[in-house]
Design an enzyme around this catalytic site. Structure first.
Site, PDB file in Angstrom:
ATOM      1  N   CYS A  42       0.800  -1.092   0.084  1.00  0.00           N
ATOM      2  CA  CYS A  42       0.054  -0.130   0.010  1.00  0.00           C
ATOM      3  C   CYS A  42       0.930   1.187   0.047  1.00  0.00           C
ATOM      4  O   CYS A  42       1.906   1.078   0.429  1.00  0.00           O
ATOM      5  CB  CYS A  42      -0.823  -0.040   1.297  1.00  0.00           C
ATOM      6  SG  CYS A  42      -2.004   1.460   1.192  1.00  0.00           S
ATOM      7  N   ASP A  44       0.332   3.822   1.721  1.00  0.00           N
ATOM      8  CA  ASP A  44       0.367   4.254   3.095  1.00  0.00           C
ATOM      9  C   ASP A  44       1.701   4.847   3.667  1.00  0.00           C
ATOM     10  O   ASP A  44       2.732   3.862   3.507  1.00  0.00           O
ATOM     11  CB  ASP A  44      -0.284   3.454   4.118  1.00  0.00           C
ATOM     12  CG  ASP A  44      -0.700   4.131   5.404  1.00  0.00           C
ATOM     13  OD1 ASP A  44       0.258   4.669   5.917  1.00  0.00           O
ATOM     14  OD2 ASP A  44      -1.959   3.892   5.640  1.00  0.00           O
ATOM     15  N   ARG A  46       2.994   4.892   6.297  1.00  0.00           N
ATOM     16  CA  ARG A  46       3.343   4.128   7.456  1.00  0.00           C
ATOM     17  C   ARG A  46       3.720   2.774   7.387  1.00  0.00           C
ATOM     18  O   ARG A  46       4.060   2.136   8.164  1.00  0.00           O
ATOM     19  CB  ARG A  46       1.936   4.225   8.477  1.00  0.00           C
ATOM     20  CG  ARG A  46       1.768   5.435   9.070  1.00  0.00           C
ATOM     21  CD  ARG A  46       0.181   5.362   9.835  1.00  0.00           C
ATOM     22  NE  ARG A  46      -0.704   5.020   8.965  1.00  0.00           N
ATOM     23  CZ  ARG A  46      -2.125   4.963   9.106  1.00  0.00           C
ATOM     24  NH1 ARG A  46      -2.261   5.158  10.299  1.00  0.00           N
ATOM     25  NH2 ARG A  46      -2.906   4.705   8.081  1.00  0.00           N
ATOM     26  N   HIS A  98      -2.161  -4.081   4.983  1.00  0.00           N
ATOM     27  CA  HIS A  98      -1.954  -3.724   6.273  1.00  0.00           C
ATOM     28  C   HIS A  98      -3.239  -3.318   6.823  1.00  0.00           C
ATOM     29  O   HIS A  98      -4.270  -2.916   6.344  1.00  0.00           O
ATOM     30  CB  HIS A  98      -0.845  -2.453   6.284  1.00  0.00           C
ATOM     31  CG  HIS A  98      -1.565  -1.225   5.937  1.00  0.00           C
ATOM     32  ND1 HIS A  98      -2.077  -0.198   6.645  1.00  0.00           N
ATOM     33  CD2 HIS A  98      -1.869  -0.733   4.528  1.00  0.00           C
ATOM     34  CE1 HIS A  98      -2.439   0.663   5.866  1.00  0.00           C
ATOM     35  NE2 HIS A  98      -2.501   0.615   4.841  1.00  0.00           N
ATOM     36  N   CYS A 101      -5.918   0.096   6.868  1.00  0.00           N
ATOM     37  CA  CYS A 101      -5.615   0.465   5.540  1.00  0.00           C
ATOM     38  C   CYS A 101      -6.956   1.386   5.302  1.00  0.00           C
ATOM     39  O   CYS A 101      -8.129   1.413   5.289  1.00  0.00           O
ATOM     40  CB  CYS A 101      -5.370  -0.412   4.666  1.00  0.00           C
ATOM     41  SG  CYS A 101      -5.462  -0.019   2.788  1.00  0.00           S
TER      42      CYS A 101
HETATM   43 CO    CO Z   1      -3.237   1.073   3.046  1.00  0.00          CO
END
Ligand code: CO
Length: 217
Positions: A42, A44, A46, A98, A101
């Protein structure tokens, strides 16, 4: 909030420290890359691929998009996959979802967000495929977490079904497709019980992965 100048300063400090620890590291790496792993994760912020698995530049080929989706008409993702498998000869493709998400949550909520809705439609397709199971879970974290798990398994299957992976397996190339999940709260990766090393593994691993909660290795 970090300013742009901080990014350049941070980069200089990083490059210097890498070079100090291993003189000639960049010069050597510039000549070739031979990663053994392709990471599909992803976007993301993080879930930084290299960092969470402790791999250095040159060790991980990476493709990231919102909600780690693998679509059979996405030339971007397919090009990465083809180059990784045909040219770089990676031995493992890791699809890593994750928990928590935002893309998966948005798909589950179904509230209109604009263009990205067309992308998240693929995650909603996953939700539709597992409608009965998801309906039995409490709306919110429990259902979203489960959809994160189901999504990564379905996307790993999508990788297996590409002509790229099918052709690689047909010519006897060693290649395993994995589904993993990362938890933001503890920084740890879970194995989602999907690790297909050939066409015969896909249906079996899918059944096991859908029936088994991801576990810490
Ligand atoms: Co995500």
């Amino acid at each position: 909030m970090r300013e742009l100048a901080d990014l350049f300063a941070g980069n200089r400090a990083w490059a210097e420290s890498v070079e100090r620890a291993q003189p000639g590291f960049f010069e050597e790496l510039a000549r070739q890359q031979s990663p053994r792993f392709l990471w599909i994760g992803c976007s993301d912020s993080r879930v930084p691929a290299n960092e969470i698995v402790g791999l250095r530049p040159g060790e991980l080929f990476v493709h990231r998009n919102v909600a780690n989706v693998v679509v059979h008409t996405d030339l971007n993702c397919l090009s990465v996959l083809q180059y990784a498998i045909d040219a770089l000869k990676v031995e493992h493709v890791i699809v890593c979802g994750h928990y928590g998400c935002g893309g998966v949550q948005a798909a589950a909520a179904g509230a209109p967000l604009g263009l990205v809705d067309n992308w998240l439609r693929h995650v909603q397709d996953v939700a539709d495929r597992h409608r009965d199971e998801l309906a039995g879970l409490e709306a919110g974290a429990a259902r979203n977490d489960r959809l994160c798990e189901l999504n990564v398994v379905e996307q790993a299957v999508n990788v297996c079904r590409t002509s790229i992976v099918q052709d690689a397996w047909r010519r006897g190339q060693r290649l395993t497709v994995h589904a993993w999940l990362y938890r933001l709260q503890d920084g740890r990766l879970r194995f989602a019980h999907f690790a297909a090393g050939g066409p015969a593994d896909v249906a079996r691993d899918y059944r096991i992965a859908i029936a088994t909660p991801p576990t810490l290795p």
